[in-house]
Design a protein around this motif. Structure first.
Motif, PDB file in Angstrom:
ATOM      1  N   ILE A 165       0.848  -1.191   0.000  1.00 13.38           N
ATOM      2  CA  ILE A 165       0.000   0.000   0.000  1.00 13.38           C
ATOM      3  C   ILE A 165       0.883   1.241   0.000  1.00 13.38           C
ATOM      4  O   ILE A 165       1.698   1.426   0.899  1.00 13.38           O
ATOM      5  CB  ILE A 165      -0.932   0.024   1.225  1.00 13.38           C
ATOM      6  N   ILE A 166       0.722   2.081  -1.033  1.00 16.34           N
ATOM      7  CA  ILE A 166       1.482   3.327  -1.133  1.00 16.34           C
ATOM      8  C   ILE A 166       0.501   4.481  -1.056  1.00 16.34           C
ATOM      9  O   ILE A 166      -0.269   4.723  -2.002  1.00 16.34           O
ATOM     10  CB  ILE A 166       2.293   3.403  -2.439  1.00 16.34           C
ATOM     11  N   SER A 167       0.492   5.172   0.054  1.00 19.46           N
ATOM     12  CA  SER A 167      -0.497   6.228   0.279  1.00 19.46           C
ATOM     13  C   SER A 167       0.070   7.627   0.156  1.00 19.46           C
ATOM     14  O   SER A 167      -0.651   8.604   0.313  1.00 19.46           O
ATOM     15  CB  SER A 167      -1.131   6.059   1.669  1.00 19.46           C
ATOM     16  N   ALA A 168       1.382   7.742  -0.131  1.00 17.55           N
ATOM     17  CA  ALA A 168       2.016   9.056  -0.169  1.00 17.55           C
ATOM     18  C   ALA A 168       1.870   9.751  -1.519  1.00 17.55           C
ATOM     19  O   ALA A 168       2.358  10.868  -1.691  1.00 17.55           O
ATOM     20  CB  ALA A 168       3.501   8.937   0.179  1.00 17.55           C
ATOM     21  N   GLY A 169       1.227   9.108  -2.479  1.00 19.10           N
ATOM     22  CA  GLY A 169       1.022   9.739  -3.781  1.00 19.10           C
ATOM     23  C   GLY A 169       2.219   9.662  -4.701  1.00 19.10           C
ATOM     24  O   GLY A 169       2.239  10.313  -5.747  1.00 19.10           O
ATOM     25  N   GLU A 170       3.231   8.863  -4.344  1.00 18.29           N
ATOM     26  CA  GLU A 170       4.430   8.733  -5.174  1.00 18.29           C
ATOM     27  C   GLU A 170       4.601   7.282  -5.586  1.00 18.29           C
ATOM     28  O   GLU A 170       4.797   6.401  -4.747  1.00 18.29           O
ATOM     29  CB  GLU A 170       5.664   9.232  -4.428  1.00 18.29           C
ATOM     30  N   LEU A 171       4.528   7.042  -6.882  1.00 14.52           N
ATOM     31  CA  LEU A 171       4.638   5.686  -7.423  1.00 14.52           C
ATOM     32  C   LEU A 171       5.965   5.530  -8.150  1.00 14.52           C
ATOM     33  O   LEU A 171       6.315   6.360  -8.989  1.00 14.52           O
ATOM     34  CB  LEU A 171       3.476   5.413  -8.388  1.00 14.52           C
ATOM     35  N   HIS A 172       6.699   4.467  -7.844  1.00 16.38           N
ATOM     36  CA  HIS A 172       7.942   4.154  -8.525  1.00 16.38           C
ATOM     37  C   HIS A 172       7.718   2.987  -9.477  1.00 16.38           C
ATOM     38  O   HIS A 172       7.000   2.029  -9.144  1.00 16.38           O
ATOM     39  CB  HIS A 172       9.037   3.792  -7.517  1.00 16.38           C
ATOM     40  N   VAL A 173       8.330   3.048 -10.653  1.00 16.48           N
ATOM     41  CA  VAL A 173       8.290   1.941 -11.607  1.00 16.48           C
ATOM     42  C   VAL A 173       9.691   1.760 -12.186  1.00 16.48           C
ATOM     43  O   VAL A 173      10.446   2.735 -12.318  1.00 16.48           O
ATOM     44  CB  VAL A 173       7.279   2.189 -12.749  1.00 16.48           C
ATOM     45  N   PRO A 174      10.055   0.518 -12.540  1.00 12.05           N
ATOM     46  CA  PRO A 174      11.389   0.281 -13.101  1.00 12.05           C
ATOM     47  C   PRO A 174      11.461   0.692 -14.574  1.00 12.05           C
ATOM     48  O   PRO A 174      10.512   0.497 -15.335  1.00 12.05           O
ATOM     49  CB  PRO A 174      11.579  -1.225 -12.929  1.00 12.05           C
ATOM     50  N   LEU A 175      12.580   1.247 -14.950  1.00  9.74           N
ATOM     51  CA  LEU A 175      12.805   1.698 -16.318  1.00  9.74           C
ATOM     52  C   LEU A 175      12.752   0.522 -17.290  1.00  9.74           C
ATOM     53  O   LEU A 175      13.344  -0.525 -17.051  1.00  9.74           O
ATOM     54  CB  LEU A 175      14.168   2.391 -16.401  1.00  9.74           C
ATOM     55  N   GLY A 176      12.032   0.714 -18.399  1.00 10.06           N
ATOM     56  CA  GLY A 176      12.001  -0.285 -19.460  1.00 10.06           C
ATOM     57  C   GLY A 176      11.075  -1.460 -19.223  1.00 10.06           C
ATOM     58  O   GLY A 176      11.059  -2.402 -20.020  1.00 10.06           O
ATOM     59  N   THR A 177      10.294  -1.440 -18.149  1.00  7.84           N
ATOM     60  CA  THR A 177       9.384  -2.537 -17.836  1.00  7.84           C
ATOM     61  C   THR A 177       7.951  -2.173 -18.221  1.00  7.84           C
ATOM     62  O   THR A 177       7.433  -1.154 -17.756  1.00  7.84           O
ATOM     63  CB  THR A 177       9.419  -2.862 -16.334  1.00  7.84           C
ATOM     64  N   PRO A 178       7.290  -2.964 -19.075  1.00  5.40           N
ATOM     65  CA  PRO A 178       5.882  -2.685 -19.387  1.00  5.40           C
ATOM     66  C   PRO A 178       5.031  -2.738 -18.118  1.00  5.40           C
ATOM     67  O   PRO A 178       5.174  -3.657 -17.308  1.00  5.40           O
ATOM     68  CB  PRO A 178       5.493  -3.803 -20.357  1.00  5.40           C
ATOM     69  N   VAL A 179       4.177  -1.747 -17.945  1.00  7.01           N
ATOM     70  CA  VAL A 179       3.364  -1.638 -16.732  1.00  7.01           C
ATOM     71  C   VAL A 179       1.895  -1.495 -17.121  1.00  7.01           C
ATOM     72  O   VAL A 179       1.537  -0.621 -17.916  1.00  7.01           O
ATOM     73  CB  VAL A 179       3.789  -0.424 -15.874  1.00  7.01           C
ATOM     74  N   LYS A 180       1.060  -2.351 -16.572  1.00  5.45           N
ATOM     75  CA  LYS A 180      -0.388  -2.226 -16.728  1.00  5.45           C
ATOM     76  C   LYS A 180      -0.931  -1.526 -15.491  1.00  5.45           C
ATOM     77  O   LYS A 180      -0.749  -2.004 -14.371  1.00  5.45           O
ATOM     78  CB  LYS A 180      -1.034  -3.599 -16.881  1.00  5.45           C
ATOM     79  N   VAL A 181      -1.589  -0.389 -15.705  1.00  2.00           N
ATOM     80  CA  VAL A 181      -2.114   0.409 -14.602  1.00  2.00           C
ATOM     81  C   VAL A 181      -3.619   0.180 -14.490  1.00  2.00           C
ATOM     82  O   VAL A 181      -4.380   0.548 -15.391  1.00  2.00           O
ATOM     83  CB  VAL A 181      -1.821   1.907 -14.807  1.00  2.00           C
TER      84      VAL A 181
END
Length: 283
Positions: A165-181
């Motif tokens: 659970i990330i409630s601080a409003g800051e999302l990290h994602v790895p570079l070059g990785t396809p992400v389904k939101v």
């Protein structure tokens, strides 16, 4: 005559403003160059139509201006002209819609190995949820929303205990990785938008929407809500951080699971378990 001249000047001024304007879309940071190409094609098609129509009207104003002794003729139908105008309009509509439909098909068809993250909108902030070591999201329901369960994760679903659970409003994602939101709204209509990613989608209460992207440039990019959602709408902003895999792992290890967020540090070393199993946004 004066009106015709003014219309020509409007066309010239519009073209000059378009090509010399300093306002452009920010540099793209994802795989969605297709969207930029579609927008450029839309500008060309509509721009050509705008110039052609205004210049034709200007020509008609000049060519058929009032002159003493000149009489007009009435021609109710012109089959060749109607076919020509209908054909040109049909081609223009196809040129506008067909590329957009193709891009839309790609936009909602994520790769099978795409990682997953859930973005949740509520007046007026963003929260996020990542699957834990089991790689699966727990079930959610608005009935479970409370002070220590803002996202409504089902306490009875074992798959939800290790969700991060990330409630601080800051999302990290790895570079070059396809992400389904995956997108979910708890109260009213919101819209998730990151200009540099060229991705936006409505969050509709009562249903789950989604899109996907592959981040191609490391950096920090602002997450906006672009659907008016109340008096605090301008302040509904988050941050998307795109970073190398090693930095992403460090951030991931510092996040709390759903069980930990409700019971302090109870639940053992669940954060360590997430990292050791290689969980990366559900992959």
């Amino acid at each position: 005559m004066l009106v015709a001249l003014v219309m020509v000047l409007v066309v010239v001024a519009s073209l000059v403003f378009h090509f010399l304007s300093p306002w452009r879309a920010p540099p793209i940071a994802s795989n969605w160059g297709f969207i930029d190409d579609t927008m450029a094609l839309t500008f060309w098609v509509t721009g050509f139509g705008f110039v052609a129509v205004i210049l034709f009207m200007s020509y008609c104003l000049y060519r058929f201006r009032h002159e003493a002794g000149r009489r007009s003729t009435y021609e109710p139908e012109n089959r060749k002209l109607e076919l020509a105008l209908g054909g040109v309009t049909t081609l223009a509509v196809i040129a506008l819609l067909a590329p957009g439909l193709l891009v839309w098909g790609r936009f909602i068809t994520p790769p099978p190995d795409a990682a997953q993250v859930e973005a949740v909108g509520v007046q007026w902030n963003w929260s996020f949820r990542l699957p834990g070591a089991d790689g699966r999201f727990g079930a959610t329901d608005v009935r479970y929303i409370s002070g220590d369960n803002a996202l409504g994760v089902s306490p009875a679903d074992p798959h939800g205990r290790d969700d991060l659970i990330i409630s601080a409003g800051e999302l990290h994602v790895p570079l070059g990785t396809p992400v389904k939101v995956l997108l979910r709204s708890i109260d009213v209509l919101h819209d998730f938008y990151v200009p540099q990613i060229r991705a936006k989608m409505d969050l509709v209460p009562g249903m789950e929407t989604y899109f996907w992207f592959t981040p191609t440039k490391a950096g920090q990019f602002e997450i906006l809500c672009v659907a008016y959602c109340g008096v605090g709408h301008p302040q509904m902003r988050g941050m998307l951080v795109v970073e190398p895999e090693s930095d992403y792992r460090k951030w991931l290890a510092a996040q709390q699971s759903f069980a930990q967020s409700r019971h302090g540090d109870a639940g053992g070393d669940m954060k360590t378990t997430v990292v050791q199993t290689g969980s990366s946004l559900g992959r």
